[in-house]
Design a protein around this motif. Sequence first.
Motif, PDB file in Angstrom:
ATOM      1  N   GLU A   1     -10.054   6.516  16.767  1.00  0.00           N
ATOM      2  CA  GLU A   1      -9.748   5.086  16.781  1.00  0.00           C
ATOM      3  C   GLU A   1      -9.260   4.614  15.412  1.00  0.00           C
ATOM      4  OE1 GLU A   1      -9.236   1.112  17.681  1.00  0.00           O
ATOM      5  OE2 GLU A   1      -9.334   2.865  18.995  1.00  0.00           O
ATOM      6  N   ILE A   2      -9.872   5.129  14.346  1.00  0.00           N
ATOM      7  CA  ILE A   2      -9.442   4.744  12.994  1.00  0.00           C
ATOM      8  C   ILE A   2      -8.132   5.434  12.637  1.00  0.00           C
ATOM      9  CG2 ILE A   2     -10.049   4.798  10.544  1.00  0.00           C
ATOM     10  CD1 ILE A   2     -12.950   4.417  11.342  1.00  0.00           C
ATOM     11  N   GLU A   3      -7.979   6.700  13.018  1.00  0.00           N
ATOM     12  CA  GLU A   3      -6.701   7.382  12.777  1.00  0.00           C
ATOM     13  C   GLU A   3      -5.537   6.609  13.384  1.00  0.00           C
ATOM     14  OE1 GLU A   3      -7.726  12.148  12.446  1.00  0.00           O
ATOM     15  OE2 GLU A   3      -7.147  11.319  14.388  1.00  0.00           O
ATOM     16  N   SER A   4      -5.767   6.042  14.564  1.00  0.00           N
ATOM     17  CA  SER A   4      -4.684   5.347  15.264  1.00  0.00           C
ATOM     18  C   SER A   4      -4.280   4.053  14.572  1.00  0.00           C
ATOM     19  CB  SER A   4      -5.104   5.045  16.709  1.00  0.00           C
ATOM     20  OG  SER A   4      -6.094   4.017  16.751  1.00  0.00           O
ATOM     21  N   GLN A   5      -5.078   3.583  13.626  1.00  0.00           N
ATOM     22  CA  GLN A   5      -4.785   2.339  12.926  1.00  0.00           C
ATOM     23  C   GLN A   5      -3.987   2.554  11.644  1.00  0.00           C
ATOM     24  OE1 GLN A   5      -8.513   0.123  12.575  1.00  0.00           O
ATOM     25  NE2 GLN A   5      -9.016   0.618  14.704  1.00  0.00           N
ATOM     26  N   LEU A   6      -3.672   3.807  11.332  1.00  0.00           N
ATOM     27  CA  LEU A   6      -2.855   4.124  10.154  1.00  0.00           C
ATOM     28  C   LEU A   6      -1.384   4.016  10.527  1.00  0.00           C
ATOM     29  CD1 LEU A   6      -3.042   5.166   7.184  1.00  0.00           C
ATOM     30  CD2 LEU A   6      -2.711   7.473   8.122  1.00  0.00           C
ATOM     31  N   GLY A   7      -0.638   3.228   9.762  1.00  0.00           N
ATOM     32  CA  GLY A   7       0.770   3.005  10.046  1.00  0.00           C
ATOM     33  C   GLY A   7       1.655   4.181   9.653  1.00  0.00           C
ATOM     34  N   GLU A   8       2.892   4.142  10.078  1.00  0.00           N
ATOM     35  CA  GLU A   8       3.876   5.157   9.713  1.00  0.00           C
ATOM     36  C   GLU A   8       4.044   5.159   8.188  1.00  0.00           C
ATOM     37  OE1 GLU A   8       6.704   8.170   9.952  1.00  0.00           O
ATOM     38  OE2 GLU A   8       5.252   7.461  11.430  1.00  0.00           O
ATOM     39  N   GLY A   9       3.947   6.340   7.591  1.00  0.00           N
ATOM     40  CA  GLY A   9       4.002   6.456   6.138  1.00  0.00           C
ATOM     41  C   GLY A   9       2.697   6.113   5.458  1.00  0.00           C
ATOM     42  N   GLY A  10       1.665   5.769   6.252  1.00  0.00           N
ATOM     43  CA  GLY A  10       0.374   5.373   5.696  1.00  0.00           C
ATOM     44  C   GLY A  10      -0.407   6.559   5.157  1.00  0.00           C
ATOM     45  N   ARG A  11      -1.343   6.243   4.254  1.00  0.00           N
ATOM     46  CA  ARG A  11      -2.182   7.256   3.626  1.00  0.00           C
ATOM     47  C   ARG A  11      -3.649   6.931   3.867  1.00  0.00           C
ATOM     48  NH1 ARG A  11       1.512   4.120   1.913  1.00  0.00           N
ATOM     49  NH2 ARG A  11       0.672   3.653  -0.160  1.00  0.00           N
ATOM     50  N   MET A  12      -4.364   7.904   4.434  1.00  0.00           N
ATOM     51  CA  MET A  12      -5.799   7.756   4.677  1.00  0.00           C
ATOM     52  C   MET A  12      -6.548   8.658   3.705  1.00  0.00           C
ATOM     53  SD  MET A  12      -7.945   8.329   8.219  1.00  0.00           S
ATOM     54  CE  MET A  12      -6.701   7.402   9.100  1.00  0.00           C
ATOM     55  N   LEU A  13      -7.608   8.119   3.087  1.00  0.00           N
ATOM     56  CA  LEU A  13      -8.323   8.832   2.039  1.00  0.00           C
ATOM     57  C   LEU A  13      -9.783   8.958   2.417  1.00  0.00           C
ATOM     58  CD1 LEU A  13      -6.746   6.456  -0.551  1.00  0.00           C
ATOM     59  CD2 LEU A  13      -5.998   8.807  -0.206  1.00  0.00           C
ATOM     60  N   ALA A  14     -10.278  10.192   2.456  1.00  0.00           N
ATOM     61  CA  ALA A  14     -11.669  10.405   2.863  1.00  0.00           C
ATOM     62  C   ALA A  14     -12.200  11.677   2.221  1.00  0.00           C
ATOM     63  CB  ALA A  14     -11.766  10.525   4.384  1.00  0.00           C
ATOM     64  N   VAL A  15     -13.486  11.657   1.895  1.00  0.00           N
ATOM     65  CA  VAL A  15     -14.179  12.890   1.535  1.00  0.00           C
ATOM     66  C   VAL A  15     -14.749  13.443   2.837  1.00  0.00           C
ATOM     67  CG1 VAL A  15     -16.079  13.929   0.261  1.00  0.00           C
ATOM     68  CG2 VAL A  15     -14.725  12.094  -0.790  1.00  0.00           C
ATOM     69  N   VAL A  16     -14.257  14.591   3.255  1.00  0.00           N
ATOM     70  CA  VAL A  16     -14.628  15.175   4.547  1.00  0.00           C
ATOM     71  C   VAL A  16     -15.696  16.239   4.316  1.00  0.00           C
ATOM     72  CG1 VAL A  16     -13.799  16.361   6.606  1.00  0.00           C
ATOM     73  CG2 VAL A  16     -12.322  14.697   5.448  1.00  0.00           C
ATOM     74  N   ARG A  17     -16.863  16.049   4.983  1.00  0.00           N
ATOM     75  CA  ARG A  17     -17.991  16.992   4.852  1.00  0.00           C
ATOM     76  C   ARG A  17     -18.498  17.347   6.239  1.00  0.00           C
ATOM     77  NH1 ARG A  17     -22.474  15.004   0.630  1.00  0.00           N
ATOM     78  NH2 ARG A  17     -23.313  17.004   1.256  1.00  0.00           N
ATOM     79  N   PRO A  18     -17.853  18.291   6.925  1.00  0.00           N
ATOM     80  CA  PRO A  18     -18.260  18.623   8.290  1.00  0.00           C
ATOM     81  C   PRO A  18     -19.580  19.380   8.369  1.00  0.00           C
ATOM     82  CG  PRO A  18     -16.461  20.036   7.581  1.00  0.00           C
ATOM     83  CD  PRO A  18     -16.643  19.008   6.512  1.00  0.00           C
ATOM     84  N   VAL A  19     -19.958  20.071   7.304  1.00  0.00           N
ATOM     85  CA  VAL A  19     -21.221  20.815   7.276  1.00  0.00           C
ATOM     86  C   VAL A  19     -21.880  20.564   5.928  1.00  0.00           C
ATOM     87  CG1 VAL A  19     -20.506  22.617   8.884  1.00  0.00           C
ATOM     88  CG2 VAL A  19     -19.988  22.882   6.450  1.00  0.00           C
ATOM     89  N   ALA A  20     -23.086  21.150   5.746  1.00  0.00           N
ATOM     90  CA  ALA A  20     -23.798  20.975   4.485  1.00  0.00           C
ATOM     91  C   ALA A  20     -22.982  21.551   3.337  1.00  0.00           C
ATOM     92  CB  ALA A  20     -25.162  21.656   4.572  1.00  0.00           C
TER      93      ALA A  20
END
Length: 215
Positions: A157-176
Amino acid sequence: MNVYKAARANMVESQIRPNKVTDERVVAAFAQLRRELFVPEPLRGIDEDLPLGGGRYLMQPMVVARVLQVAAVERKDTALVVGAATGYEAAVLSLLARNVVALEENADLARFGRAALVEHGIASVTYVEAPLRAGHRQRAPYDVILFGGAVAEIPAEIESQLGEGGRMLAVVRPVAGLGRATVIVRTGGVLAHRVIFDAATPLLPGFVPKPAFVF
């Protein structure tokens, strides 16, 4: 020079510049913003991930500076901060972008953040109190989306709110273990992920890894 101004100058010169932050607009934003206004009094002057209660943290400034540099935020941009907490990251973004939506579901943190923004004289940040995982579709699409904490994965749902040319910034921690500061760019409707650096940013409650199934 008061104690907080001196601490801010030290933060810029000893943490932000030495960690490959060379964009002068980003450096100037951190030098200008009175971080102490966005920090509970006992924690002021500390430039680490700061506990705000309820499993929430204010992100380390150096991590925020590095990801914002990669985002190349422009003055015309509209930004969303998911998990804005007391508003520090949103306030930094307001010095780089046109306007910022600070999404926060904790009413006490939002109240603190609104007061800090008023005291700093920042009018281009709008707090929205709503569940974090849904983002804020009413103001989408966004040019920049920043997560105010680590996430195991980014909700569609949040990915879909990023516009064309948009930049999403996150620290991704799928495991410990350490997370990976990641920039996600939408080009031609496709999301491309690029890891920038490792970061020990605490996880945002509600964005933690799903428990593994045990037979």
